[in-house]
Design a protein around this motif. Structure first.
Motif, PDB file in Angstrom:
ATOM      1  N   VAL A 117     -14.533  52.331 -32.594  1.00 47.81           N
ATOM      2  CA  VAL A 117     -15.749  51.857 -33.252  1.00 47.81           C
ATOM      3  C   VAL A 117     -15.388  50.880 -34.376  1.00 47.81           C
ATOM      4  O   VAL A 117     -14.211  50.650 -34.670  1.00 47.81           O
ATOM      5  N   LYS A 118     -16.395  50.298 -35.002  1.00 41.18           N
ATOM      6  CA  LYS A 118     -16.167  49.402 -36.133  1.00 41.18           C
ATOM      7  C   LYS A 118     -15.370  50.152 -37.210  1.00 41.18           C
ATOM      8  O   LYS A 118     -15.601  51.345 -37.416  1.00 41.18           O
ATOM      9  N   PRO A 119     -14.402  49.520 -37.849  1.00 44.77           N
ATOM     10  CA  PRO A 119     -14.137  48.086 -37.952  1.00 44.77           C
ATOM     11  C   PRO A 119     -13.363  47.453 -36.807  1.00 44.77           C
ATOM     12  O   PRO A 119     -12.982  46.285 -36.904  1.00 44.77           O
ATOM     13  N   SER A 120     -13.092  48.193 -35.728  1.00 49.54           N
ATOM     14  CA  SER A 120     -12.507  47.571 -34.543  1.00 49.54           C
ATOM     15  C   SER A 120     -13.513  46.584 -33.943  1.00 49.54           C
ATOM     16  O   SER A 120     -14.714  46.846 -33.950  1.00 49.54           O
ATOM     17  N   PRO A 121     -13.027  45.467 -33.395  1.00 45.91           N
ATOM     18  CA  PRO A 121     -13.955  44.479 -32.806  1.00 45.91           C
ATOM     19  C   PRO A 121     -14.427  44.846 -31.405  1.00 45.91           C
ATOM     20  O   PRO A 121     -15.190  44.083 -30.789  1.00 45.91           O
ATOM     21  N   ASP A 122     -13.986  46.003 -30.885  1.00 41.23           N
ATOM     22  CA  ASP A 122     -14.227  46.329 -29.473  1.00 41.23           C
ATOM     23  C   ASP A 122     -15.675  46.175 -29.030  1.00 41.23           C
ATOM     24  O   ASP A 122     -15.965  45.555 -28.001  1.00 41.23           O
ATOM     25  N   MET A 123     -16.616  46.755 -29.801  1.00 46.35           N
ATOM     26  CA  MET A 123     -17.994  46.734 -29.309  1.00 46.35           C
ATOM     27  C   MET A 123     -18.615  45.341 -29.380  1.00 46.35           C
ATOM     28  O   MET A 123     -19.454  44.988 -28.556  1.00 46.35           O
ATOM     29  N   PHE A 124     -18.190  44.530 -30.321  1.00 42.54           N
ATOM     30  CA  PHE A 124     -18.702  43.168 -30.385  1.00 42.54           C
ATOM     31  C   PHE A 124     -18.157  42.337 -29.225  1.00 42.54           C
ATOM     32  O   PHE A 124     -18.873  41.524 -28.629  1.00 42.54           O
ATOM     33  N   LEU A 125     -16.881  42.524 -28.900  1.00 47.65           N
ATOM     34  CA  LEU A 125     -16.297  41.808 -27.766  1.00 47.65           C
ATOM     35  C   LEU A 125     -16.937  42.268 -26.458  1.00 47.65           C
ATOM     36  O   LEU A 125     -17.177  41.460 -25.552  1.00 47.65           O
TER      37      LEU A 125
ATOM     38  N   GLN B 223     -19.118  33.217 -25.077  1.00 41.19           N
ATOM     39  CA  GLN B 223     -17.875  33.262 -25.830  1.00 41.19           C
ATOM     40  C   GLN B 223     -18.120  33.928 -27.184  1.00 41.19           C
ATOM     41  O   GLN B 223     -19.164  33.700 -27.806  1.00 41.19           O
ATOM     42  N   PRO B 224     -17.182  34.739 -27.680  1.00 41.74           N
ATOM     43  CA  PRO B 224     -17.347  35.351 -29.004  1.00 41.74           C
ATOM     44  C   PRO B 224     -17.647  34.338 -30.101  1.00 41.74           C
ATOM     45  O   PRO B 224     -18.442  34.619 -31.006  1.00 41.74           O
ATOM     46  N   SER B 225     -17.057  33.159 -30.013  1.00 40.38           N
ATOM     47  CA  SER B 225     -17.269  32.138 -31.054  1.00 40.38           C
ATOM     48  C   SER B 225     -18.689  31.604 -31.064  1.00 40.38           C
ATOM     49  O   SER B 225     -19.097  30.934 -32.021  1.00 40.38           O
ATOM     50  N   ASN B 226     -19.445  31.885 -29.995  1.00 43.15           N
ATOM     51  CA  ASN B 226     -20.845  31.440 -29.932  1.00 43.15           C
ATOM     52  C   ASN B 226     -21.821  32.549 -30.324  1.00 43.15           C
ATOM     53  O   ASN B 226     -23.036  32.412 -30.126  1.00 43.15           O
ATOM     54  N   CYS B 227     -21.296  33.640 -30.877  1.00 43.49           N
ATOM     55  CA  CYS B 227     -22.135  34.770 -31.281  1.00 43.49           C
ATOM     56  C   CYS B 227     -22.267  34.834 -32.801  1.00 43.49           C
ATOM     57  O   CYS B 227     -21.302  34.583 -33.531  1.00 43.49           O
ATOM     58  N   LEU B 228     -23.459  35.188 -33.251  1.00 43.90           N
ATOM     59  CA  LEU B 228     -23.706  35.452 -34.660  1.00 43.90           C
ATOM     60  C   LEU B 228     -23.978  36.940 -34.831  1.00 43.90           C
ATOM     61  O   LEU B 228     -24.869  37.488 -34.191  1.00 43.90           O
ATOM     62  N   VAL B 229     -23.201  37.585 -35.690  1.00 46.79           N
ATOM     63  CA  VAL B 229     -23.369  39.000 -35.986  1.00 46.79           C
ATOM     64  C   VAL B 229     -24.140  39.150 -37.290  1.00 46.79           C
ATOM     65  O   VAL B 229     -23.874  38.443 -38.263  1.00 46.79           O
ATOM     66  N   ILE B 230     -25.106  40.062 -37.328  1.00 41.72           N
ATOM     67  CA  ILE B 230     -25.807  40.395 -38.567  1.00 41.72           C
ATOM     68  C   ILE B 230     -25.544  41.863 -38.846  1.00 41.72           C
ATOM     69  O   ILE B 230     -25.895  42.736 -38.035  1.00 41.72           O
ATOM     70  N   GLU B 231     -24.922  42.148 -39.998  1.00 40.62           N
ATOM     71  CA  GLU B 231     -24.414  43.483 -40.331  1.00 40.62           C
ATOM     72  C   GLU B 231     -24.693  43.830 -41.783  1.00 40.62           C
ATOM     73  O   GLU B 231     -24.764  42.951 -42.637  1.00 40.62           O
ATOM     74  N   ASP B 232     -24.815  45.149 -42.049  1.00 42.48           N
ATOM     75  CA  ASP B 232     -25.027  45.583 -43.426  1.00 42.48           C
ATOM     76  C   ASP B 232     -23.789  46.209 -44.048  1.00 42.48           C
ATOM     77  O   ASP B 232     -23.698  46.320 -45.266  1.00 42.48           O
ATOM     78  N   SER B 233     -22.810  46.627 -43.236  1.00 42.57           N
ATOM     79  CA  SER B 233     -21.666  47.372 -43.764  1.00 42.57           C
ATOM     80  C   SER B 233     -20.381  46.557 -43.728  1.00 42.57           C
ATOM     81  O   SER B 233     -20.238  45.621 -42.926  1.00 42.57           O
TER      82      SER B 233
ATOM     83  N   VAL C  46     -18.933  44.055 -40.797  1.00 44.72           N
ATOM     84  CA  VAL C  46     -18.567  42.669 -41.083  1.00 44.72           C
ATOM     85  C   VAL C  46     -17.124  42.415 -40.668  1.00 44.72           C
ATOM     86  O   VAL C  46     -16.804  41.394 -40.052  1.00 44.72           O
ATOM     87  N   THR C  47     -16.234  43.347 -41.002  1.00 40.54           N
ATOM     88  CA  THR C  47     -14.821  43.239 -40.639  1.00 40.54           C
ATOM     89  C   THR C  47     -14.657  43.146 -39.124  1.00 40.54           C
ATOM     90  O   THR C  47     -13.876  42.330 -38.612  1.00 40.54           O
ATOM     91  N   ALA C  48     -15.416  43.974 -38.399  1.00 49.02           N
ATOM     92  CA  ALA C  48     -15.353  43.976 -36.940  1.00 49.02           C
ATOM     93  C   ALA C  48     -15.825  42.647 -36.362  1.00 49.02           C
ATOM     94  O   ALA C  48     -15.222  42.112 -35.423  1.00 49.02           O
ATOM     95  N   GLY C  49     -16.913  42.113 -36.915  1.00 49.61           N
ATOM     96  CA  GLY C  49     -17.449  40.851 -36.418  1.00 49.61           C
ATOM     97  C   GLY C  49     -16.465  39.704 -36.589  1.00 49.61           C
ATOM     98  O   GLY C  49     -16.271  38.881 -35.687  1.00 49.61           O
ATOM     99  N   LYS C  50     -15.813  39.640 -37.747  1.00 48.60           N
ATOM    100  CA  LYS C  50     -14.845  38.566 -37.990  1.00 48.60           C
ATOM    101  C   LYS C  50     -13.606  38.745 -37.126  1.00 48.60           C
ATOM    102  O   LYS C  50     -13.028  37.785 -36.628  1.00 48.60           O
ATOM    103  N   ALA C  51     -13.199  40.017 -36.922  1.00 48.25           N
ATOM    104  CA  ALA C  51     -12.038  40.293 -36.070  1.00 48.25           C
ATOM    105  C   ALA C  51     -12.307  39.890 -34.621  1.00 48.25           C
ATOM    106  O   ALA C  51     -11.384  39.567 -33.870  1.00 48.25           O
ATOM    107  N   ALA C  52     -13.591  39.880 -34.233  1.00 45.76           N
ATOM    108  CA  ALA C  52     -13.972  39.470 -32.879  1.00 45.76           C
ATOM    109  C   ALA C  52     -14.063  37.957 -32.747  1.00 45.76           C
ATOM    110  O   ALA C  52     -14.337  37.446 -31.657  1.00 45.76           O
TER     111      ALA C  52
ATOM    112  N   ALA D 276     -17.431  37.652 -45.052  1.00 46.99           N
ATOM    113  CA  ALA D 276     -18.592  37.193 -44.271  1.00 46.99           C
ATOM    114  C   ALA D 276     -18.802  35.695 -44.454  1.00 46.99           C
ATOM    115  O   ALA D 276     -18.438  35.109 -45.474  1.00 46.99           O
ATOM    116  N   ASP D 277     -19.420  35.068 -43.456  1.00 46.31           N
ATOM    117  CA  ASP D 277     -19.718  33.641 -43.537  1.00 46.31           C
ATOM    118  C   ASP D 277     -20.911  33.369 -44.439  1.00 46.31           C
ATOM    119  O   ASP D 277     -21.028  32.294 -45.014  1.00 46.31           O
ATOM    120  N   GLU D 278     -21.794  34.338 -44.556  1.00 48.03           N
ATOM    121  CA  GLU D 278     -22.938  34.239 -45.462  1.00 48.03           C
ATOM    122  C   GLU D 278     -23.330  35.642 -45.895  1.00 48.03           C
ATOM    123  O   GLU D 278     -23.255  36.586 -45.110  1.00 48.03           O
TER     124      GLU D 278
END
Length: 391
Positions: free
Chosen positions: A153-161, A170-180, A184-190, A210-212
């Motif tokens: 589970v998060k912070p591993s990127p597995d579920m986002f990938l 492609q992962p680079s074409n995805c935007l993640v919105i997260e509160d924790s 956030v760590t998982a999204g960037k790792a993905a 985070a990017d924002e």
């Protein structure tokens, strides 16, 4: 620095899909978790005081359980803890409410044909139950990934990938919105773009990866990520579902106005803790009824007031009217109808006062519009004067 919360970078990629977290991002789980842990810890002679709120945010069930067990020195394993608390938690899920802006975001993306995935550390069965209480949510997500459907589970990127794989993007074409932070760590790792919406107060400085970083979903701007923009902003304001606040005035037109140059009316937050937890800090506006005065336009802040460093969330209405006399001790009722901006940090009292007056001008103009003007006749306000006249 006027406003530190938003840290948006210039768009340099085409975002085609959005992956959303659930708890703390779309659903307000604070009250549910607090109530369940309070009742559960009584069994062990303990009292939940929220000390592990930061540590369990965004964690998987086993990690979160271990944090509570350690903090309260409970004589049980994480597995036993989960076995005992899961039925209580499951039975309370109907009480979880969508966070402000959640329905708006989901409906907007779905209406514009943007592929949306849901990725949560909760088990798939719990996710399905949460979705069932929110009309239209299940149908809006192309993909749903639970914590029990991936190796880590998060912070591993597995579920986002995994979500990107099922979305066929492609992962680079995805935007993640997260509160924790784990999310956030998982999204960037993905390898994805990430917008953070911190669910814990005064913690935005921890989200530098985070990017924002934004204050709430009200402040999300899809166009910054090459997504279709929201179309519901009206002259710098966002209509919100009207809600009411009422109670005695602790400080009316008096000392506060001499500093700020406007009639302030600080209210006690007693009895409004649940309401305050539901609404993000920021500047709102609407109509104010003062029992012996009348109905007036008002702009108000909800939050911790960064300039004064308030330790607790407060409600601070500013009435847009010139008063000859103080109104200490009178009953004040507020009908909140719109949102202007998030809380901001100010380098000086002068800059704070200038921004308050700017907010006031925005509210003054907006409240003349039919979409807001109609709430001046809200029964919540009119009944205040009916009570006065009949007494």
């Amino acid at each position: 620095m006027i406003h530190k919360m938003s840290t948006a970078k210039p768009v340099n990629k085409l975002v085609s899909s959005v992956i959303l977290d659930l708890d703390g991002t779309l659903l307000n789980m604070d009250g549910v978790v607090t109530d369940v842990l309070k009742s559960f810890l009584i069994k062990y002679g303990k009292q939940w005081d929220g000390r592990e709120a930061l540590k369990i945010a965004g964690k998987g069930p086993l990690e979160g359980s271990a944090a509570v067990i350690e903090a309260y020195e409970l004589p049980c394993s994480s597995e036993q803890f989960l076995k005992e608390i899961s039925p209580l938690y499951s039975d309370s899920l109907s009480k979880a409410k969508p966070l402000p802006g959640a329905n708006r975001l989901i409906n907007h993306l779905h209406r514009h044909g943007i592929k949306i995935a849901l990725a949560s550390n909760s088990s798939r069965s719990i996710i399905e139950k949460k979705l069932s209480y929110n009309k239209g949510w299940k149908e809006s997500f192309s993909v749903v990934i639970g914590g029990d459907e991936v190796k880590a589970v998060k912070p591993s990127p597995d579920m986002f990938l995994e979500a990107a794989k099922w979305l066929n993007v492609q992962p680079s074409n995805c935007l993640v919105i997260e509160d924790s932070i784990p999310g956030v760590t998982a999204g960037k790792a993905a390898g994805m773009e990430v917008v953070a919406v911190p669910s814990l107060p005064k913690q935005s400085h921890l989200y530098t990866v985070a990017d924002e970083v934004i204050n709430s979903l009200f402040d999300f701007r899809p166009e910054q990520w090459s997504l279709p923009p929201f179309e519901d902003w009206i002259e710098g304001t966002l209509p919100v579902e009207p809600w009411h606040i009422g109670g005695p005035v602790i400080k009316g037109f008096g000392r506060g106005s001499k500093v700020l140059g406007i009639p302030t009316a600080n209210l006690s937050t007693e009895g409004f803790s649940n309401l305050l937890s539901e609404y993000p800090s920021g500047v709102y506006f609407g109509w104010a009824g003062v029992s012996k005065q009348g109905i007036y336009k008002m702009v108000m802040s909800i939050g911790w007031n960064p300039y004064f460093n308030n330790p607790e969330k407060t409600i601070e209405p500013w009435l847009l009217h010139e008063f000859e006399d103080d109104f200490y001790g009178e009953e004040l009722r507020l009908v909140v109808v719109g949102y202007i901006r998030p809380e901001a940090n100010f380098p000086s009292l002068e800059s704070l006062v200038a921004k308050i007056h700017e907010d006031g001008r925005i509210a003054e103009r907006a409240l003349e519009l039919p979409v807001y003007l109609k709430y001046k006749d809200d029964p919540f306000l009119s009944s205040l004067f009916e009570t006065i006249c009949s007494s």
